[in-house]
Design a protein around this motif. Structure first.
Motif, PDB file in Angstrom:
ATOM      1  N   GLU A   1      31.641  35.350  46.037  1.00 21.43           N
ATOM      2  CA  GLU A   1      32.187  35.502  47.551  1.00 21.43           C
ATOM      3  C   GLU A   1      33.560  35.770  47.562  1.00 21.43           C
ATOM      4  OE1 GLU A   1      28.747  33.572  47.150  1.00 21.43           O
ATOM      5  OE2 GLU A   1      30.397  32.501  46.531  1.00 21.43           O
ATOM      6  N   GLY A   2      34.363  36.319  46.484  1.00 17.93           N
ATOM      7  CA  GLY A   2      35.698  36.606  46.545  1.00 17.93           C
ATOM      8  C   GLY A   2      36.602  35.562  46.194  1.00 17.93           C
ATOM      9  N   GLY A   3      36.301  34.331  45.943  1.00 19.66           N
ATOM     10  CA  GLY A   3      37.213  33.182  45.587  1.00 19.66           C
ATOM     11  C   GLY A   3      37.449  33.227  43.932  1.00 19.66           C
ATOM     12  N   THR A   4      38.524  32.471  43.770  1.00 21.83           N
ATOM     13  CA  THR A   4      38.811  32.178  42.338  1.00 21.83           C
ATOM     14  C   THR A   4      39.527  30.940  42.237  1.00 21.83           C
ATOM     15  OG1 THR A   4      40.010  33.369  40.566  1.00 21.83           O
ATOM     16  CG2 THR A   4      41.220  33.500  42.630  1.00 21.83           C
TER      17      THR A   4
ATOM     18  N   TYR B   1      25.104  26.954  40.457  1.00 24.92           N
ATOM     19  CA  TYR B   1      25.812  28.177  40.869  1.00 24.92           C
ATOM     20  C   TYR B   1      26.376  28.906  39.615  1.00 24.92           C
ATOM     21  CZ  TYR B   1      28.906  31.216  43.571  1.00 24.92           C
ATOM     22  OH  TYR B   1      29.699  32.333  44.076  1.00 24.92           O
ATOM     23  N   SER B   2      25.760  30.177  39.541  1.00 25.24           N
ATOM     24  CA  SER B   2      26.182  30.953  38.379  1.00 25.24           C
ATOM     25  C   SER B   2      27.518  31.836  38.918  1.00 25.24           C
ATOM     26  CB  SER B   2      25.305  31.743  37.730  1.00 25.24           C
ATOM     27  OG  SER B   2      25.506  32.608  36.514  1.00 25.24           O
ATOM     28  N   LEU B   3      28.511  31.740  38.142  1.00 23.37           N
ATOM     29  CA  LEU B   3      29.810  32.535  38.486  1.00 23.37           C
ATOM     30  C   LEU B   3      29.715  33.902  38.311  1.00 23.37           C
ATOM     31  CD1 LEU B   3      32.255  29.958  36.897  1.00 23.37           C
ATOM     32  CD2 LEU B   3      31.802  30.169  39.452  1.00 23.37           C
ATOM     33  N   LYS B   4      30.531  34.745  38.868  1.00 27.31           N
ATOM     34  CA  LYS B   4      30.565  36.098  38.848  1.00 27.31           C
ATOM     35  C   LYS B   4      31.428  36.576  37.602  1.00 27.31           C
ATOM     36  CE  LYS B   4      32.104  40.386  41.094  1.00 27.31           C
ATOM     37  NZ  LYS B   4      32.744  40.967  42.415  1.00 27.31           N
ATOM     38  N   ALA B   5      32.606  35.786  37.273  1.00 25.57           N
ATOM     39  CA  ALA B   5      33.562  36.342  36.116  1.00 25.57           C
ATOM     40  C   ALA B   5      34.293  34.981  35.530  1.00 25.57           C
ATOM     41  CB  ALA B   5      34.079  37.487  36.364  1.00 25.57           C
ATOM     42  N   THR B   6      34.596  35.166  34.392  1.00 27.59           N
ATOM     43  CA  THR B   6      35.293  33.971  33.608  1.00 27.59           C
ATOM     44  C   THR B   6      36.171  34.520  32.730  1.00 27.59           C
ATOM     45  OG1 THR B   6      33.814  33.663  31.850  1.00 27.59           O
ATOM     46  CG2 THR B   6      33.217  32.504  33.864  1.00 27.59           C
ATOM     47  N   ARG B   7      37.167  33.932  32.310  1.00 26.35           N
ATOM     48  CA  ARG B   7      38.240  34.227  31.396  1.00 26.35           C
ATOM     49  C   ARG B   7      38.839  32.947  30.673  1.00 26.35           C
ATOM     50  NH1 ARG B   7      43.046  37.948  33.302  1.00 26.35           N
ATOM     51  NH2 ARG B   7      43.589  35.922  34.426  1.00 26.35           N
ATOM     52  N   MET B   8      38.737  32.873  29.403  1.00 23.68           N
ATOM     53  CA  MET B   8      39.558  31.925  28.636  1.00 23.68           C
ATOM     54  C   MET B   8      40.551  32.514  27.891  1.00 23.68           C
ATOM     55  SD  MET B   8      36.120  29.770  27.706  1.00 23.68           S
ATOM     56  CE  MET B   8      36.972  28.384  27.183  1.00 23.68           C
ATOM     57  N   MET B   9      41.618  31.678  27.878  1.00 24.52           N
ATOM     58  CA  MET B   9      42.943  32.419  27.011  1.00 24.52           C
ATOM     59  C   MET B   9      43.836  31.162  26.896  1.00 24.52           C
ATOM     60  SD  MET B   9      44.522  34.739  30.121  1.00 24.52           S
ATOM     61  CE  MET B   9      45.120  34.099  31.590  1.00 24.52           C
ATOM     62  N   ILE B  10      44.544  31.320  25.819  1.00 23.19           N
ATOM     63  CA  ILE B  10      45.562  30.293  25.431  1.00 23.19           C
ATOM     64  C   ILE B  10      46.977  30.774  25.299  1.00 23.19           C
ATOM     65  CG2 ILE B  10      44.035  28.817  24.377  1.00 23.19           C
ATOM     66  CD1 ILE B  10      44.784  30.168  21.572  1.00 23.19           C
ATOM     67  N   LYS B  11      47.991  30.108  25.234  1.00 21.90           N
ATOM     68  CA  LYS B  11      49.498  30.543  25.051  1.00 21.90           C
ATOM     69  C   LYS B  11      50.071  29.344  24.181  1.00 21.90           C
ATOM     70  CE  LYS B  11      52.076  29.034  29.095  1.00 21.90           C
ATOM     71  NZ  LYS B  11      52.886  29.343  30.183  1.00 21.90           N
ATOM     72  N   SER B  12      51.086  29.648  23.645  1.00 22.30           N
ATOM     73  CA  SER B  12      51.628  28.537  22.612  1.00 22.30           C
ATOM     74  C   SER B  12      53.052  28.160  23.419  1.00 22.30           C
ATOM     75  CB  SER B  12      52.104  29.142  21.199  1.00 22.30           C
ATOM     76  OG  SER B  12      52.940  30.220  21.402  1.00 22.30           O
ATOM     77  N   VAL B  13      53.324  26.917  23.463  1.00 24.49           N
ATOM     78  CA  VAL B  13      54.442  26.310  24.055  1.00 24.49           C
ATOM     79  C   VAL B  13      55.087  25.547  23.187  1.00 24.49           C
ATOM     80  CG1 VAL B  13      53.383  26.488  26.426  1.00 24.49           C
ATOM     81  CG2 VAL B  13      52.798  24.360  24.678  1.00 24.49           C
TER      82      VAL B  13
ATOM     83  N   SER C   1      32.124  39.482  32.766  1.00 29.94           N
ATOM     84  CA  SER C   1      32.030  39.879  34.023  1.00 29.94           C
ATOM     85  C   SER C   1      30.847  40.726  34.607  1.00 29.94           C
ATOM     86  CB  SER C   1      33.507  41.036  34.072  1.00 29.94           C
ATOM     87  OG  SER C   1      33.035  42.081  33.459  1.00 29.94           O
ATOM     88  N   GLY C   2      29.756  40.429  33.635  1.00 35.40           N
ATOM     89  CA  GLY C   2      28.826  41.129  33.848  1.00 35.40           C
ATOM     90  C   GLY C   2      27.492  40.757  32.907  1.00 35.40           C
ATOM     91  N   GLY C   3      26.530  41.220  32.630  1.00 33.90           N
ATOM     92  CA  GLY C   3      25.450  41.215  31.842  1.00 33.90           C
ATOM     93  C   GLY C   3      25.225  42.052  30.831  1.00 33.90           C
ATOM     94  N   ALA C   4      26.335  42.824  30.553  1.00 33.20           N
ATOM     95  CA  ALA C   4      25.816  43.908  29.515  1.00 33.20           C
ATOM     96  C   ALA C   4      26.177  43.245  28.165  1.00 33.20           C
ATOM     97  CB  ALA C   4      26.998  45.025  29.601  1.00 33.20           C
ATOM     98  N   VAL C   5      26.944  42.275  27.806  1.00 33.66           N
ATOM     99  CA  VAL C   5      27.205  41.498  26.560  1.00 33.66           C
ATOM    100  C   VAL C   5      26.467  40.381  26.686  1.00 33.66           C
ATOM    101  CG1 VAL C   5      28.631  40.700  25.019  1.00 33.66           C
ATOM    102  CG2 VAL C   5      29.295  42.599  26.019  1.00 33.66           C
ATOM    103  N   SER C   6      25.328  40.075  25.839  1.00 38.86           N
ATOM    104  CA  SER C   6      24.791  39.100  25.707  1.00 38.86           C
ATOM    105  C   SER C   6      25.531  37.754  25.021  1.00 38.86           C
ATOM    106  CB  SER C   6      23.110  38.917  25.110  1.00 38.86           C
ATOM    107  OG  SER C   6      22.833  37.946  25.044  1.00 38.86           O
ATOM    108  N   PHE C   7      25.556  36.534  25.652  1.00 39.93           N
ATOM    109  CA  PHE C   7      26.134  35.380  24.908  1.00 39.93           C
ATOM    110  C   PHE C   7      24.994  34.405  24.397  1.00 39.93           C
ATOM    111  CE2 PHE C   7      29.718  37.251  26.639  1.00 39.93           C
ATOM    112  CZ  PHE C   7      31.158  36.682  26.352  1.00 39.93           C
TER     113      PHE C   7
ATOM    114  N   HIS D   1      24.296  36.132  35.927  1.00 38.77           N
ATOM    115  CA  HIS D   1      23.208  36.283  37.214  1.00 38.77           C
ATOM    116  C   HIS D   1      24.115  37.009  38.180  1.00 38.77           C
ATOM    117  CE1 HIS D   1      20.020  33.959  35.746  1.00 38.77           C
ATOM    118  NE2 HIS D   1      20.979  33.187  35.350  1.00 38.77           N
ATOM    119  N   PRO D   2      23.743  38.183  38.806  1.00 43.44           N
ATOM    120  CA  PRO D   2      24.228  39.105  39.995  1.00 43.44           C
ATOM    121  C   PRO D   2      24.096  38.291  41.279  1.00 43.44           C
ATOM    122  CG  PRO D   2      22.060  40.096  39.456  1.00 43.44           C
ATOM    123  CD  PRO D   2      22.136  38.745  38.508  1.00 43.44           C
ATOM    124  N   ALA D   3      24.804  38.665  42.364  1.00 46.17           N
ATOM    125  CA  ALA D   3      24.841  38.123  43.586  1.00 46.17           C
ATOM    126  C   ALA D   3      23.630  38.219  44.114  1.00 46.17           C
ATOM    127  CB  ALA D   3      25.946  39.213  44.373  1.00 46.17           C
TER     128      ALA D   3
END
Length: 262
Positions: free
Chosen positions: A132-135, A250-262, A80-86, A227-229
């Motif tokens: 831009e507020g999209g998801t 285009y560099s996104l503002k935020a991302t999340r990856m997650m899994i669930k068992s089915v 969600s930001g640049g504080a943690v380097s990947f 990258h910031p806006a």
């Protein structure tokens, strides 16, 4: 005097119980194998950090559980930001880094330990936010990672969502499904080299940034430089999901990856 004797007896009893409790090992319910199980057992459970223990894993570990109406999801990536380097090496991506309640990477070894359970099948969900507020989101059935010996090879099945299937590619020949994980110090991509116009790339991690399941090099890459806006377009290294935000990088503002068992 009797009251004093009674008080001393009660105190001795409480001290005895406390001593016995200290001797008991910390236990994790065998049913709490992942966040999906926690949600199923406690439908009112709220999102947060929980201790889980996948089958066959000797040491329990903590993970952030996103509790949604459709089940409990084990979060293994958040940006969600640049504080943690990947921009990290293999050891960091294997073990994990960051704060579980904020931006983090859970670790390839932990994710692989969850998905190697052949009794369960797993769904991967990728959530994306733009500036831009999209998801948008992408879900993949039958998600799993291979062993470390196989470089934690990515396996995904049928896609659904509105972000587009960037893992299989925005154009033919760059499918990332079936490739091992690459980092700046361990190259498992499909370039030897890859030719982009007049540019030859041998190592996708160096060009795109961070670690990922690169192919040639691919149209999904969420671990580059944040990258910031106002400074998020045109960068080769960024948070990319090209089937949703394509053409000029285009560099996104935020991302999340997650899994669930089915």
């Amino acid at each position: 005097m009797k009251s004093l004797v009674g008080y001393c007896g009660l105190l001795a009893f409480l001290l005895s119980i406390t001593a016995q409790a200290k001797k008991q090992p910390t236990r994790v319910s065998s049913q709490r194998t992942d966040c999906t199980q926690i949600k199923a057992l406690s439908p009112q459970a709220s999102s947060g950090v929980y201790v889980i223990q996948p089958p066959g894993v000797k040491t329990p570990f903590k993970a952030y559980c996103e509790m949604r109406p459709d089940g409990g999801w084990t979060v293994f990536q958040r940006r969600s930001g640049g504080a943690v380097s990947f921009t990290r090496k293999w050891a960091a991506y294997k073990g994990g880094f960051g704060n579980l309640t904020d931006d983090h990477w859970l670790g390839l070894k932990k994710v692989q330990s969850l998905t190697k359970n052949k009794i369960k099948k797993w769904t991967l969900r990728v959530d994306l936010w733009d500036h831009e507020g999209g998801t948008a989101f992408a879900e993949y059935r039958n998600f799993r990672l291979g062993s470390e010996k196989a470089a934690f090879k990515l396996h995904v099945g049928k896609y659904k969502g509105n972000a587009g299937d960037a893992i299989r590619g925005s154009y033919p020949g760059i499918d990332q499904n079936g490739f091992g994980f690459s980092t700046i110090d361990r190259d498992n991509d499909g370039c030897s080299p890859c030719i982009f116009g007049d540019i030859a790339e041998n190592d996708c991690s160096s060009a795109d940034g961070g670690g990922w399941w690169y192919s040639r090099c691919g149209s999904a890459s969420l671990h580059g430089e944040w990258h910031p806006a106002g400074n998020h377009i045109g960068w080769g290294s960024g948070l990319h999901w090209d089937t949703w935000k394509g053409r000029a990088p285009y560099s996104l503002k935020a991302t999340r990856m997650m899994i669930k068992s089915v």
